[in-house]
Each structure stands twice: as C-alpha cells, then as structure tokens.
Design a protein around this motif. Structure first.
Motif, PDB file in Angstrom:
ATOM      1  N   GLY A 370      46.438  33.010  -2.257  1.00 50.55           N
ATOM      2  CA  GLY A 370      46.479  34.066  -1.249  1.00 50.55           C
ATOM      3  C   GLY A 370      46.319  33.619   0.179  1.00 50.55           C
ATOM      4  N   PHE A 371      45.938  32.350   0.404  1.00 57.06           N
ATOM      5  CA  PHE A 371      45.780  31.926   1.798  1.00 57.06           C
ATOM      6  C   PHE A 371      46.545  30.656   2.145  1.00 57.06           C
ATOM      7  CE2 PHE A 371      42.772  28.805   0.294  1.00 57.06           C
ATOM      8  CZ  PHE A 371      42.016  29.463  -0.680  1.00 57.06           C
ATOM      9  N   TRP A 372      47.245  30.054   1.190  1.00 53.87           N
ATOM     10  CA  TRP A 372      48.097  28.896   1.473  1.00 53.87           C
ATOM     11  C   TRP A 372      49.561  29.271   1.288  1.00 53.87           C
ATOM     12  CZ3 TRP A 372      45.687  23.991  -1.274  1.00 53.87           C
ATOM     13  CH2 TRP A 372      44.560  23.580  -0.550  1.00 53.87           C
ATOM     14  N   PHE A 373      50.410  28.627   2.070  1.00 51.88           N
ATOM     15  CA  PHE A 373      51.841  28.668   1.791  1.00 51.88           C
ATOM     16  C   PHE A 373      52.449  27.319   2.159  1.00 51.88           C
ATOM     17  CE2 PHE A 373      51.851  30.080   6.238  1.00 51.88           C
ATOM     18  CZ  PHE A 373      52.959  29.434   6.775  1.00 51.88           C
ATOM     19  N   ALA A 374      53.506  26.957   1.457  1.00 48.66           N
ATOM     20  CA  ALA A 374      54.188  25.681   1.682  1.00 48.66           C
ATOM     21  C   ALA A 374      55.549  25.950   2.303  1.00 48.66           C
ATOM     22  CB  ALA A 374      54.348  24.920   0.369  1.00 48.66           C
ATOM     23  N   ALA A 375      55.992  25.027   3.141  1.00 46.67           N
ATOM     24  CA  ALA A 375      57.290  25.168   3.801  1.00 46.67           C
ATOM     25  C   ALA A 375      57.940  23.804   3.943  1.00 46.67           C
ATOM     26  CB  ALA A 375      57.138  25.831   5.167  1.00 46.67           C
ATOM     27  N   ILE A 376      59.272  23.796   3.901  1.00 42.42           N
ATOM     28  CA  ILE A 376      60.024  22.558   4.121  1.00 42.42           C
ATOM     29  C   ILE A 376      61.083  22.817   5.186  1.00 42.42           C
ATOM     30  CG2 ILE A 376      59.666  21.588   1.829  1.00 42.42           C
ATOM     31  CD1 ILE A 376      62.401  22.669   1.022  1.00 42.42           C
ATOM     32  N   GLY A 377      61.397  21.765   5.951  1.00 41.64           N
ATOM     33  CA  GLY A 377      62.428  21.849   6.962  1.00 41.64           C
ATOM     34  C   GLY A 377      63.712  21.189   6.491  1.00 41.64           C
ATOM     35  N   LYS A 378      64.805  21.582   7.048  1.00 39.01           N
ATOM     36  CA  LYS A 378      66.093  21.033   6.648  1.00 39.01           C
ATOM     37  C   LYS A 378      66.150  19.535   6.920  1.00 39.01           C
ATOM     38  CE  LYS A 378      71.036  21.929   7.047  1.00 39.01           C
ATOM     39  NZ  LYS A 378      72.090  22.766   7.670  1.00 39.01           N
ATOM     40  N   GLY A 379      66.423  18.754   5.864  1.00 43.78           N
ATOM     41  CA  GLY A 379      66.525  17.313   5.989  1.00 43.78           C
ATOM     42  C   GLY A 379      65.204  16.578   5.974  1.00 43.78           C
ATOM     43  N   ASP A 380      64.068  17.309   5.909  1.00 41.30           N
ATOM     44  CA  ASP A 380      62.759  16.655   5.931  1.00 41.30           C
ATOM     45  C   ASP A 380      62.406  16.101   4.552  1.00 41.30           C
ATOM     46  OD1 ASP A 380      62.567  17.320   8.538  1.00 41.30           O
ATOM     47  OD2 ASP A 380      61.090  18.929   8.277  1.00 41.30           O
ATOM     48  N   SER A 381      61.589  15.057   4.548  1.00 42.93           N
ATOM     49  CA  SER A 381      61.086  14.481   3.294  1.00 42.93           C
ATOM     50  C   SER A 381      59.656  14.911   3.028  1.00 42.93           C
ATOM     51  CB  SER A 381      61.161  12.948   3.357  1.00 42.93           C
ATOM     52  OG  SER A 381      60.328  12.460   4.404  1.00 42.93           O
ATOM     53  N   THR A 382      59.137  15.802   3.853  1.00 42.01           N
ATOM     54  CA  THR A 382      57.752  16.241   3.732  1.00 42.01           C
ATOM     55  C   THR A 382      57.670  17.720   3.385  1.00 42.01           C
ATOM     56  OG1 THR A 382      57.638  16.684   6.103  1.00 42.01           O
ATOM     57  CG2 THR A 382      56.912  14.508   5.349  1.00 42.01           C
TER      58      THR A 382
END
Length: 477
Positions: A370-382
C-alpha cells in the motif's frame, strides 16, 4: 434596322412581342423551332408572337439552279445565316458557362476558407485544452500541475470510498496465502513450456485463471491455456493492441487508434473512443467496477464497467504512457513521457503527489503493502522503488539494477517478488521484510516483452515480440 441574330439588314423583318427586337424572319423561325425562346430576353416565344414589319423591298427573282451565280449567292446566304445562328448560340452558351464557372470558383474559395478557419479553431482549442489550469492539489516539488479535473459521479465515488475502507483495514495484518510460492520455489524456476502463438508483433500479455491473452500490433489476440499448452480461441480487435487486462469473463484492450474495447466471453460488448490519440495503458480498479485508460492526448479516462460508459475524464499537461490504481483504489498513478509520475485522487481527479523518474515512464506497478510502487523508464536497466509516504529524492527507497533493459514489471500479491522482463531475459527481485533487504533469486535467459505472475505465483508467464510464450515454473522432481 438590323437583325438581332445576324447583325444584317433583314429582308423579311419581324419584331418579337417579348423583347421588341427585330429579326430576320427565317432565322428567328429556325431558332424558335429549336429552342422555343426569345434569343434576347430568354422568355418563351412562338411564331405567333412575331409581328411582321411592313417596309419597301425589292422583289427577288426565283432562284435558278446552282449553275448560275445568283443561285450560288443564295446558297452562300443560307449558309451564312446558319453560321450566324450557330455563332449566336455558342456565344450564349459561353456566357452561361462563364457564369457557372465563376459561381463554382467562388463556392470553392469560400469552402477552402471555412475549412482553414475550422482547422485553426480546432488546433487552438486543443492547445488551449492542454493548457487549462485549475487548482489540483499540491505537487511534491511545489509546482501545481495544469489539469482539468472532473469528479466521479456520486454513486461511483461512494464505491471508491467503500473499497478503500474495506481493503486498507485488512492490508497490514494480511498473511501470505496458503500454497503461495516460496523463495526456494522461485529460485528453481525454469522454462517448462514454450509455444509460438499465431500473433504477429506481440505487444501485450494478461493472465487470468490459468489462461493468457496475448495481443499484437496487427489486431490479433490469442487465448492460450497455460495448463494444456494450446491456443483455445482467437479474437479480432481489428486495431493495433498496446495494452490489455483480463478480469473474470471480460478482457479489455487499448489500441494505438485511441479505442478501448471490451470483450466478454469472446464477443465485443463495448467500444470507447474517448482518446484523440493512442490509448497507451489500462488499469482496473480494485472494486472491479472501474477501468482507467491513459493516452498521448494528455488525458486519462475512467469508465463505469457496470453500465459500460465513460464516468469521467481528466486532462493533464503531459502525454501519458503508463498507469496503475493504488491497491486501495483511492489513488491513480499516471506516468508521463517527460519522466514524471503523477498521483491523482480517483474521486475528484485532483493531483495529490508527483514523483520524478527521469525518463519516459514505461510501466508502473503498486506493491500490495500500500505504500510502495515500482516504475521503469523506457530503455532503462533499472527498476526504481518509490515510497508514497516520502517526498523528493527521499521517496526513492531502492533502485534495482538488472544489468539490461527492462520493458515490463509485475509484483506478486504477497509483496515479496518483483518480476522484470526485457530482451536479455527475466529476473525476479525479492524483498525480505524481516531483514529489509533485496535479493535476486532468479535470472533466466528468456526474452520477454511482458511478464505476469500466474495463480499463487508458482508460475511466471513471459511473451516476446515474436509471439513466443514461455512458462517458467519449478520442475517436478
């Protein structure tokens, strides 16, 4: 006194009652037989409307045969009369044609001006719409986002409150479901099944109750049975599919043409066309009664799934590329092509917070804590883990480096396992709550455009751009 047709002195002059013009009798009679109108006024005219004019004239001798000069002259005269009559008709037709051409050119010019004006007004309206600014809460960086907020209807807002109250109360003490995947089980994952599906340029994957729906940019969708390893049904969306969600009997698709389509039991039951550009991502509300879509037209739309209609639309100041509902359903996250992640209140459409990823947002997924979210960027490896309770740089609680480009992420229901997929392979990142540390129990060389967890996280489903689906699971001993 000259003939109005030939321009010569008439031998048998007559005058028209309609126009008062003088004509050679034989010429005007021929004209009346062919046209039935006065050549000068254009009004209806008969031979009875011609009045002879009495005048002195020389009696012409009866013409001899054409071997004589007088006969030839008479023939030439007749030919001249016919030519004069034809010339008059041609001049009259030319005048009418010029008038019609002038009218047509004027109408065309007016139509072009109207189209240009409407196009300009449309472009100005779109530009103004994207710049409309209202108070939308306080962003985390101190800047308010330009947004045109539209609140949910009261009955749907009540459903959001009810869902939040129900889910948030049980979230903290919720145990891991019985039979859920363990660390050792995930670490032993290997490809147990692989199959090439009849989907060209696969782009989406959604999983539900032992089945996977794989959609492609050619508008094809294959319904694949994970247990029996076969395609059981095909769907035709007829537009390039860019995202999909499977919930119960319904499968939802967003397309690059701006449509959001709803299929139920294999049949299209609804289609929405609220986006002016590609509808880039979908997310379903925890209540299962609301669906959201985001698009490159800088807006997100929330649909009422009970009545299959649009419930609300909110315009932002950036193109939107990814989205996700909070697990409690009161917040909605939208990722932008500028690298920001905006959180909105679902009921009001107002902005509640803002986080910076730094590159165009490719995917967003919330943790069930309920308090974390994950995100990725285009072309990123992280993969960047954000904490909703913090602001600025402090909100970045963890940056996981997978070593290669990541195109999809999926968090399991137990909050432990975060799967990533990319061209170089699949990984599973695990968070240990007791030690508050991250580890990588699995890394598999399986090219994946999309990854999803199957039931109880005992299987991981991956699909690549060629439509090849792979099932990773612990091998039976």
């Amino acid at each position: 006194m000259l003939c109005a047709l030939s321009g010569e002195a008439p031998q048998e002059p007559v005058v028209s009652k309609s126009s008062g013009a003088v004509f050679e009798k034989r010429l005007i009679e021929k004209y009346i037989e062919e046209n039935g109108k006065d050549p000068v006024s254009g009004e209806d005219l008969t031979i009875d409307d011609l009045l002879p004019i009495k005048s002195a004239r020389v009696v012409r001798p009866r013409p001899p045969t054409l071997t004589s000069i007088p006969a030839l002259l008479s023939t030439f005269q007749n030919e001249w009369d016919a030519l004069a009559l034809e010339t008059f008709n041609l001049r009259e037709q030319l005048a009418r044609t010029r008038e019609e051409l002038a009218t047509a050119l004027y109408q065309h010019d007016a139509a072009v001006r109207v189209v240009a004006r409407l196009t300009k007004e449309r472009d100005e309206a779109r530009d103004a719409l994207s710049k409309v600014t209202v108070s939308a809460g306080s962003a985390s960086n101190g800047d308010a986002m330009a947004v045109d907020a539209e609140a949910l209807p009261k009955e749907l807002a009540a459903k959001v409150d009810e869902t939040q109250a129900k889910l948030s109360k049980s979230r903290k003490k919720r145990p891991i479901p019985e039979g859920w995947a363990t660390t050792d089980g995930v670490a032993s994952f290997a490809v147990v099944t692989t199959n090439s599906l009849p989907v060209q340029k696969a782009a989406t994957l959604s999983v539900e109750e032992g089945y996977a729906a794989v959609g492609g940019l050619q508008g094809d969708v294959a319904i694949y049975s994970i247990e029996s390893d076969e395609v059981e049904r095909s769907l035709k969306v007829d537009e390039p599919v860019v995202d999909s969600i499977w919930d119960g009997p319904r499968v939802f698709f967003s397309t690059s043409k701006g449509s959001v389509k709803v299929f139920e039991n294999g049949v299209e039951v609804a289609s929405f066309s609220d986006h002016a550009g590609p509808a880039t991502a979908l997310s379903i509300h925890p209540s299962k009664e609301l669906l959201a879509s985001v698009g490159l037209d800088k807006s997100f739309v929330i649909y009422d799934l009970t009545n299959l209609r649009r419930a609300t639309r909110v315009y932002t100041n950036s193109d939107l590329s990814a989205c996700a509902f909070h697990p409690d359903g009161h917040l909605f996250a939208a990722g932008t092509t500028h690298g920001d992640i905006k959180l909105f209140m679902v009921k009001t459409g107002e902005e509640a917070a803002s986080f910076t990823l730094g590159s165009p947002v490719q995917d967003i997924v919330f943790s069930e804590n309920g308090f974390w979210f994950a995100a990725i960027g285009k072309g990123d490896s992280t993969v960047t883990i954000f904490d909703l309770r913090k602001e600025g740089d402090a909100a970045r609680v963890k940056v996981l480096d997978t070593g290669s480009a990541v195109e999809s992420i999926a968090w399991d229901y137990s909050q432990q396992f975060l799967a990533t997929g990319g061209p170089a392979g699949v990984t599973v990142q695990q968070y240990n709550k007791s030690s508050k540390s991250w580890s990588e129990p699995l890394r598999a060389a399986v090219s994946a455009l999309e990854v999803e967890w199957a039931a109880n996280a005992n299987k991981l489903v991956a699909v690549n751009g060629d439509g090849v689906i792979s099932i990773l699971a612990a091998r039976e001993s």
